[in-house]
Design a protein around this motif. Structure first.
Motif, PDB file in Angstrom:
ATOM      1  N   ARG A   1     -53.170  58.440  36.847  1.00  9.13           N
ATOM      2  CA  ARG A   1     -52.799  57.732  35.609  1.00  9.13           C
ATOM      3  C   ARG A   1     -52.839  58.659  34.403  1.00  9.13           C
ATOM      4  N   ILE A   2     -53.892  59.437  34.258  1.00 13.14           N
ATOM      5  CA  ILE A   2     -53.999  60.292  33.081  1.00 13.14           C
ATOM      6  C   ILE A   2     -53.177  61.566  33.224  1.00 13.14           C
ATOM      7  N   GLY A   3     -52.612  61.782  34.413  1.00  9.71           N
ATOM      8  CA  GLY A   3     -51.787  62.967  34.621  1.00  9.71           C
ATOM      9  C   GLY A   3     -50.317  62.719  34.402  1.00  9.71           C
ATOM     10  N   GLN A   4     -49.953  61.469  34.039  1.00 10.61           N
ATOM     11  CA  GLN A   4     -48.540  61.130  33.874  1.00 10.61           C
ATOM     12  C   GLN A   4     -48.106  61.103  32.415  1.00 10.61           C
ATOM     13  N   SER A   5     -48.953  61.599  31.521  1.00 10.80           N
ATOM     14  CA  SER A   5     -48.625  61.615  30.094  1.00 10.80           C
ATOM     15  C   SER A   5     -48.058  62.977  29.698  1.00 10.80           C
ATOM     16  N   PRO A   6     -47.532  63.103  28.462  1.00  8.73           N
ATOM     17  CA  PRO A   6     -46.865  64.352  28.054  1.00  8.73           C
ATOM     18  C   PRO A   6     -47.760  65.577  28.166  1.00  8.73           C
ATOM     19  N   ALA A   7     -47.133  66.703  28.432  1.00 10.90           N
ATOM     20  CA  ALA A   7     -47.878  67.965  28.608  1.00 10.90           C
ATOM     21  C   ALA A   7     -48.496  68.411  27.295  1.00 10.90           C
TER      22      ALA A   7
ATOM     23  N   ALA B   1     -61.125  58.371  29.798  1.00 11.00           N
ATOM     24  CA  ALA B   1     -60.310  58.240  31.010  1.00 11.00           C
ATOM     25  C   ALA B   1     -59.933  56.793  31.270  1.00 11.00           C
ATOM     26  N   GLU B   2     -60.817  55.867  30.899  1.00 14.36           N
ATOM     27  CA  GLU B   2     -60.553  54.453  31.166  1.00 14.36           C
ATOM     28  C   GLU B   2     -59.530  53.865  30.205  1.00 14.36           C
TER      29      GLU B   2
ATOM     30  N   SER C   1     -61.801  59.499  40.178  1.00 10.04           N
ATOM     31  CA  SER C   1     -61.017  58.967  41.296  1.00 10.04           C
ATOM     32  C   SER C   1     -59.578  59.447  41.222  1.00 10.04           C
ATOM     33  N   GLN C   2     -58.916  59.493  42.384  1.00 10.95           N
ATOM     34  CA  GLN C   2     -57.525  59.923  42.429  1.00 10.95           C
ATOM     35  C   GLN C   2     -56.624  58.981  41.635  1.00 10.95           C
ATOM     36  N   GLU C   3     -56.961  57.707  41.641  1.00 11.01           N
ATOM     37  CA  GLU C   3     -56.169  56.732  40.878  1.00 11.01           C
ATOM     38  C   GLU C   3     -56.228  57.051  39.386  1.00 11.01           C
TER      39      GLU C   3
END
Length: 273
Positions: free
Chosen positions: A258-264, A215-216, A252-254
């Motif tokens: 961040r990791i939710g904005q990459s390709p599906a 995640a980091e 964390s929501q942050e």
């Protein structure tokens, strides 16, 4: 512009003296994949029909069980293994970090090992000479840097190796999961240096079992299974599919943004599960 492109690549390992099951099992455990045959020679099919394209700015986590082909794929992406079939093209200087101890000589001093390990990772002697003071301060080894490496404890060796690795300037950084197998207290100190190392790299591929590290440092992922790419895309979706649960739900929501904005997520080769 750094990039890695792989087209329909497979990596096979012929076993020319495999009279016993134990030998085949030993080799299979190291490279993953399946055992096939070519004539009378057993073949380890470590990777099968891999196609992917990585470009500058990509931060890719590599997941899968032991023996799934992760280490073989890392070595293919680093240019260490050539495809048996298909092709691969690497544009950029690769820094492969598979084992913190690789390139270290127990009979020479810590200072000399800084130079040798740096050269192994693609740096020049002048570049490493400029980094000696920084590495010395980070490792806190003091006068031990003038002593042969064989006089170091295991923890001291890890400190030196981690100090060297985190001082390089890679265009393509290939990290194996062993980078996280160090003392927890020292790893906390090294975390900022690792983050900075990842920021300096043009492209990252990182095999690791730690959800925190993934995640980091990563935002996309590739799931390896039996030498195939099982799925790739968004880090959270790929790791959730691999583990059968969402390991990031309490992050964390942050981090989740961040990791939710990459390709599906995209899946490939469901027959190979």
């Amino acid at each position: 512009m750094v990039s890695i492109d792989v087209w329909n690549a497979s990596v096979d390992f012929p076993i020319f003296d495999a009279k016993t099951r134990s030998l085949k099992k030993l080799v299979l455990g190291k490279v993953g994949g399946k055992i096939g045959t070519e004539g009378k020679v057993p073949i380890i099919e470590a990777l099968n029909d891999i196609t992917l394209s990585l470009k500058e700015g990509d931060r890719v986590g590599l997941v899968g069980h032991n023996g799934a082909g992760k280490s073989t794929l890392l070595r293919l992406l680093a240019g260490i293994y050539e495809p048996t079939r298909g092709s691969a093209r690497i544009d950029g200087k690769v820094a492969p970090v598979f084992d913190l101890g690789v390139g270290m000589d127990p009979e020479i001093s810590g200072i000399e090992n800084i130079m040798i390990r740096g050269l192994f990772l693609g740096m020049t002697r002048k570049q490493m000479e400029k980094r000696v003071d920084d590495i010395a301060e980070f490792t806190e080894l003091g006068d031990y840097l003038q002593m042969p490496l064989r006089t170091y404890s295991t923890g001291m060796r890890v400190r030196l190796a981690l100090g060297i690795v985190t001082s390089i300037d890679p265009e393509i950084l290939i990290l194996d999961e062993g980078i996280g197998a160090v003392d927890a207290a020292f790893m906390e100190k090294a975390r900022d240096r690792l983050s900075d190392l990842v920021r300096r790299s043009g492209l990252l591929v990182f095999a690791n079992h730690s959800d925190e590290f993934l995640a980091e440092f990563c935002d996309t992922a590739i799931w390896m299974d039996e030498g195939h790419i099982k799925a790739q895309g968004n880090l959270r979706e790929v790791v959730t599919a691999y583990k059968g649960r969402d390991p990031f739900e309490n992050f964390s929501q942050e981090t989740l943004r961040r990791i939710g904005q990459s390709p599906a997520l995209s899946t490939n080769g469901g027959d190979h599960a």
